[in-house]
Scaffold this motif. Sequence first.
Motif, short mmCIF file in Angstrom:
data_model
loop_
_atom_site.label_atom_id
_atom_site.label_comp_id
_atom_site.label_asym_id
_atom_site.label_seq_id
_atom_site.Cartn_x
_atom_site.Cartn_y
_atom_site.Cartn_z
N GLY A 219 105.87 10.52 77.15
CA GLY A 219 105.83 9.08 77.83
C GLY A 219 107.62 9.54 78.83
N VAL B 106 100.54 5.75 87.14
CA VAL B 106 100.58 5.74 85.67
C VAL B 106 101.11 4.37 85.64
CG1 VAL B 106 102.28 6.15 84.28
CG2 VAL B 106 101.30 8.04 85.74
N PRO B 107 100.71 4.06 84.60
CA PRO B 107 99.54 4.04 83.22
C PRO B 107 98.17 4.29 83.12
CG PRO B 107 100.64 1.68 82.55
CD PRO B 107 100.62 1.83 84.38
N GLN C 282 94.21 0.82 77.89
CA GLN C 282 95.76 2.00 78.15
C GLN C 282 95.37 2.98 77.11
OE1 GLN C 282 100.03 1.36 78.26
NE2 GLN C 282 99.31 -0.35 79.87
#
Length: 184
Positions: free
Chosen positions: A92, A114-115, A130
């Motif tokens: 991340g 994203v995500p 997610q």
Amino acid sequence: MKSHRSALRAACLAAALAALHPLAWSQANVQTELVAEKLVRTPAGEVSRQPAAAARPGDTVVYTAKYRNSGKDAARALVATVPVPAGMDYQGTQPGDKLAPALASLDGRSFAPVPLTRKVRSPQGEVVQQVPLAEYRFLRWNLPELAAGATVSVLLAARVSTNPRAAASQSVTEKADRSHVVLW
């Protein structure tokens, strides 16, 4: 340990060589450089970066892709795509990241904002979840303009997988073949 060192070297070498791929020359005056650094905690507890000549499971490596426009005119509509090397888990965005990736992919072909999310069947029906960051395989940054003489960097932090199956799922050659930086 030797296989992790070899895999990391192969991935870094392939990424650096692929930065010279013909697609990178579509913007003739944009040069690319890829730097891999391992995050290391000092005795004082601070985190520093060291060249990533070797890494062990659990180590975090920060890949910095630098793009420099040496031309006299702005380069427009640049797209920086950086893969997460096989056997590594994307971590991340990190403190100090100036640009967050706009898109990510699980396969290098289809990118989404994203995500990433996916639909999963559950007893309650279909739900959207997610996608874990460790499953991301490619990240993409859209750089609308790079002024003449300007430099921009994008960062990708990945941890060497502690899952032996993930690290062993591909040979060193396959890892090197998939590791590249593309600017088009």
